[in-house]
Write an enzyme that holds these catalytic residues in place. Structure first.
Site, short mmCIF file in Angstrom:
data_model
loop_
_atom_site.label_atom_id
_atom_site.label_comp_id
_atom_site.label_asym_id
_atom_site.label_seq_id
_atom_site.Cartn_x
_atom_site.Cartn_y
_atom_site.Cartn_z
N SER A 143 0.85 -1.20 0.03
CA SER A 143 -0.17 0.06 0.13
C SER A 143 1.09 1.35 -0.10
O SER A 143 2.02 1.25 0.56
CB SER A 143 -0.94 0.08 1.22
N TYR A 156 -2.04 0.52 10.53
CA TYR A 156 -1.98 0.21 9.18
C TYR A 156 -0.77 0.35 8.54
O TYR A 156 -0.11 -0.63 7.89
CB TYR A 156 -3.08 0.45 8.54
#
Length: 259
Positions: A143, A156
């Site tokens: 990501s 995250y």
């Protein structure tokens, strides 16, 4: 999109987290590119339905229920293969958007287990099979969170930084062996579950992530990127490919129409 047909020795492509979103889209595109796709996820009904869809369309696909955080189960799964051509480490996800001061350690632990340890488990178990193919590819779907911080995302971000470092280090460690290591780092992607899961099923909070953004990335956009990277000639390695929607300049800079 022109792609190179996989060789007989490298026809098998394992996709983790294939029950929805980017994983399911990637499985569809790899199957269309000529791979025998092995769909893995915890939700057996989802991957079985996808396997049926793909075989019904004339492709080769099989479903295998798997929790990537369960090392014994991963090892048992890997024992079924002599060779594997492609591994797409897609299983992962985000939980919560709390600041560091109040973040839930259980959420952090869960994200690290899935995004990092899960990727480690499957990669370790299948790496000998990938090398045995003579032309293996490990893909880590990370990501842009793995490349830049943002407020409310530390758990995250930390997990995806871990996934990024895993890919980067593995590439160094196995250079000279017939396995490529590819990292695909998507930015804002609208899928049916990512934001909804992150916010515990709160549809209103999930919708606000994409509010005013006319065209976030789709799962198909990312899947096409994965398939393109995998099907480059075997001497070509796509080390890192960051893909964002045009409206997103960074993790914290997004153009939103307010009209």
């Amino acid at each position: 999109m022109a792609t190179a047909a996989p060789s007989a020795a490298s026809r098998i492509a394992v996709v983790t987290g294939a029950s929805s979103g980017i994983g399911a889209a990637t499985a569809r595109q790899l199957a269309a590119a000529g791979y025998r796709v092995v769909l893995t996820a915890r939700r057996k009904d989802r991957i079985e339905a996808l396997a049926e869809e793909l075989t019904g369309a004339g492709h080769s696909a099989v479903a295998y229920q798997l929790d990537v955080t369960d090392r014994a189960a991963v090892d048992e799964f890997a024992s079924a293969f002599k060779t594997v051509g492609v591994l797409v480490n897609n299983a992962g996800g985000a939980l919560g958007a709390d600041p560091v001061a109040t973040g839930d350690p259980a959420d952090w632990r869960s994200m690290y287990e899935t995004n990092v340890i899960g990727t480690l488990n499957v990669t370790q178990a299948l790496l000998p099979k990938l090398e045995a193919s003579g032309d293996g590819v490990v893909v880590v779907v990370s990501s842009t969170a793995g490349h830049g911080t943002y407020e409310g995302g530390a758990g995250y971000v930390a997990a995806k930084h871990g996934a990024h470092v895993l890919a980067e280090t593995l590439r160094l460690e196995i250079v000279g062996r017939p396995v490529r290591v590819v990292e695909i780092a998507p930015g804002m992607v609208r899928t049916e579950e990512f934001a909804l899961t992150r916010f515990g099923g709160d549809a209103e909070k999930a919708a606000k992530v994409y509010e005013g953004v006319a065209e976030p990335l789709t799962a198909d956009d990312v899947a096409e990127t994965v398939t393109w990277a995998v099907t480059r000639p075997s001497h070509v390695n796509i080390d890192l490919l960051v893909v964002r929607p045009r409206a997103q300049a960074s993790n914290t800079k997004v153009h939103r129409d307010r009209g």
